[in-house]
Motif scaffolding. Structure first.
Motif, PDB file in Angstrom:
ATOM      1  N   LYS A 186       0.819  -1.210   0.000  1.00  0.00           N
ATOM      2  CA  LYS A 186       0.000   0.000   0.000  1.00  0.00           C
ATOM      3  C   LYS A 186       0.858   1.267   0.000  1.00  0.00           C
ATOM      4  O   LYS A 186       0.472   2.286  -0.596  1.00  0.00           O
ATOM      5  CB  LYS A 186      -0.947  -0.020   1.204  1.00  0.00           C
ATOM      6  CG  LYS A 186      -1.928  -1.186   1.179  1.00  0.00           C
ATOM      7  CD  LYS A 186      -2.683  -1.301   2.481  1.00  0.00           C
ATOM      8  CE  LYS A 186      -3.545  -2.550   2.515  1.00  0.00           C
ATOM      9  NZ  LYS A 186      -2.759  -3.808   2.351  1.00  0.00           N
ATOM     10  N   SER A 187       1.987   1.231   0.659  1.00  0.00           N
ATOM     11  CA  SER A 187       2.879   2.398   0.662  1.00  0.00           C
ATOM     12  C   SER A 187       3.275   2.792  -0.753  1.00  0.00           C
ATOM     13  O   SER A 187       3.314   3.982  -1.096  1.00  0.00           O
ATOM     14  CB  SER A 187       4.139   2.104   1.484  1.00  0.00           C
ATOM     15  OG  SER A 187       3.843   1.976   2.844  1.00  0.00           O
ATOM     16  N   GLN A 188       3.559   1.801  -1.581  1.00  0.00           N
ATOM     17  CA  GLN A 188       3.923   2.065  -2.972  1.00  0.00           C
ATOM     18  C   GLN A 188       2.735   2.645  -3.748  1.00  0.00           C
ATOM     19  O   GLN A 188       2.905   3.528  -4.594  1.00  0.00           O
ATOM     20  CB  GLN A 188       4.414   0.777  -3.638  1.00  0.00           C
ATOM     21  CG  GLN A 188       4.772   0.902  -5.109  1.00  0.00           C
ATOM     22  CD  GLN A 188       5.977   1.795  -5.353  1.00  0.00           C
ATOM     23  OE1 GLN A 188       6.750   2.066  -4.439  1.00  0.00           O
ATOM     24  NE2 GLN A 188       6.126   2.241  -6.594  1.00  0.00           N
ATOM     25  N   VAL A 189       1.531   2.160  -3.445  1.00  0.00           N
ATOM     26  CA  VAL A 189       0.332   2.702  -4.098  1.00  0.00           C
ATOM     27  C   VAL A 189       0.189   4.185  -3.792  1.00  0.00           C
ATOM     28  O   VAL A 189      -0.055   5.011  -4.687  1.00  0.00           O
ATOM     29  CB  VAL A 189      -0.935   1.946  -3.643  1.00  0.00           C
ATOM     30  CG1 VAL A 189      -2.185   2.599  -4.255  1.00  0.00           C
ATOM     31  CG2 VAL A 189      -0.863   0.483  -4.039  1.00  0.00           C
ATOM     32  N   PHE A 190       0.342   4.554  -2.515  1.00  0.00           N
ATOM     33  CA  PHE A 190       0.205   5.959  -2.131  1.00  0.00           C
ATOM     34  C   PHE A 190       1.319   6.820  -2.732  1.00  0.00           C
ATOM     35  O   PHE A 190       1.080   7.973  -3.117  1.00  0.00           O
ATOM     36  CB  PHE A 190       0.189   6.091  -0.608  1.00  0.00           C
ATOM     37  CG  PHE A 190      -1.001   5.431   0.041  1.00  0.00           C
ATOM     38  CD1 PHE A 190      -2.271   5.586  -0.487  1.00  0.00           C
ATOM     39  CD2 PHE A 190      -0.843   4.648   1.175  1.00  0.00           C
ATOM     40  CE1 PHE A 190      -3.374   4.987   0.104  1.00  0.00           C
ATOM     41  CE2 PHE A 190      -1.935   4.041   1.767  1.00  0.00           C
ATOM     42  CZ  PHE A 190      -3.206   4.203   1.233  1.00  0.00           C
ATOM     43  N   SER A 191       2.516   6.269  -2.833  1.00  0.00           N
ATOM     44  CA  SER A 191       3.623   7.009  -3.459  1.00  0.00           C
ATOM     45  C   SER A 191       3.349   7.255  -4.936  1.00  0.00           C
ATOM     46  O   SER A 191       3.616   8.342  -5.464  1.00  0.00           O
ATOM     47  CB  SER A 191       4.942   6.236  -3.301  1.00  0.00           C
ATOM     48  OG  SER A 191       5.327   6.175  -1.946  1.00  0.00           O
TER      49      SER A 191
END
Length: 288
Positions: A186-191
């Motif tokens: 999810k961190s990559q999605v938000f980035s």
């Protein structure tokens, strides 16, 4: 916490590897995309009935009622040709986003395209909507729906929401409907969402959040991961990930009335004890 450690932590919560999670999600939604009329599954025997409960065996009338409970109006439902609304969401991000004429909109995990077609009406002919989905069968279905809806300002692209096929700083508003919980990173999605937004751009999605620790048996179950249960994150974790990505003005508001429809996602478990639908918003700082 580094991106690698954050991703590992998220995978540990689900107890499935990133590749296993993606495979489970892709298998589930490719099967749904290939149904003729809706996302509702069709049991082939009495033994299959329970397994269909999370997919919501239903006819068009039931599907419309379900969509109204998610926050869509009767006008929303009537405005889009059948085959785009698969009844898979947990809210109405197009209402949350307050879309305006001329905006460029991106839908993460666009499915059959229902939210994209609603967004297209709001942004008008001077605006444009891009839907991204990682399931080829969903993309094929959504592209067919473009003709059915006689829409010229919508495009569907095959890709993962962790690696968006969208240019930097090209989007005014990002929407999504119960999809980011499915991501193993999810961190990559938000980035990625932050990257493609223009300065001052809006992030406005509906998703599920975890309110109590999900049982271990769910986290190891591919059906629970692909069914928007085992991959949910807590509000505090989501806030931290959005802040690390660079968003400001972050608000996450649980919808307590969502317990009713979440209860219907499973005939065997009280899923409403662990997850709740929520609106999740943030903004990319306006540097101009």
């Amino acid at each position: 916490m580094s991106e690698r450690r954050q991703s590992a932590s998220e995978n540990e919560k689900s107890m499935l590897s990133a590749s296993e999670q993606r495979e489970a999600v892709r298998d589930r939604y490719s099967s749904i995309a290939e149904t003729e009329d809706s996302g509702c599954c069709e049991p082939t025997s009495e033994d299959d009935t329970d397994s269909c409960s999370s997919g919501g065996c239903c006819d068009d009338t039931t599907l419309a009622t379900k969509s109204e409970r998610l926050g869509y109006t009767e006008d929303d439902i009537d405005a889009v040709a059948s085959g785009a609304d698969l009844g898979l969401g947990c809210g109405n991000p197009t209402a949350l986003a307050n879309l305006a004429q001329g905006q460029q909109v991106l839908d993460l995990g666009s499915g059959g395209g229902f939210d994209c077609f609603l967004a297209a009406r709001k942004v008008g002919p001077t605006g444009f909507v891009i839907g991204v989905d990682m399931t080829p069968e969903m993309i094929e279905r959504a592209r067919k729906n473009i003709d059915k809806n006689e829409t010229e300002n919508v495009e569907f692209r095959l890709g993962e929401i962790e690696h968006l096929p969208v240019a930097d700083g090209s989007i005014d508003v990002i929407i999504s409907n119960c999809v980011i919980n499915l991501s193993p990173n999810k961190s990559q999605v938000f980035s990625e969402a932050f990257r493609v937004l223009r300065p001052g751009g809006q992030f406005a999605i509906s998703d599920v959040v975890m309110t109590a620790e999900v049982p271990q048996e769910f986290r190891a179950d591919p059906e629970s991961v692909s069914g928007c249960v085992a991959g949910a994150a807590t509000i505090s974790d989501l806030e931290a990930m959005l802040e690390r990505a660079g968003f400001e003005g972050i608000t996450i508001e649980p919808k307590e009335d969502s317990h009713q429809f979440i209860r219907e996602w499973s005939s065997e478990h009280r899923l409403e004890d662990y997850i709740v639908s929520a609106t999740i918003e943030g903004q990319k700082p306006n540097t101009e």
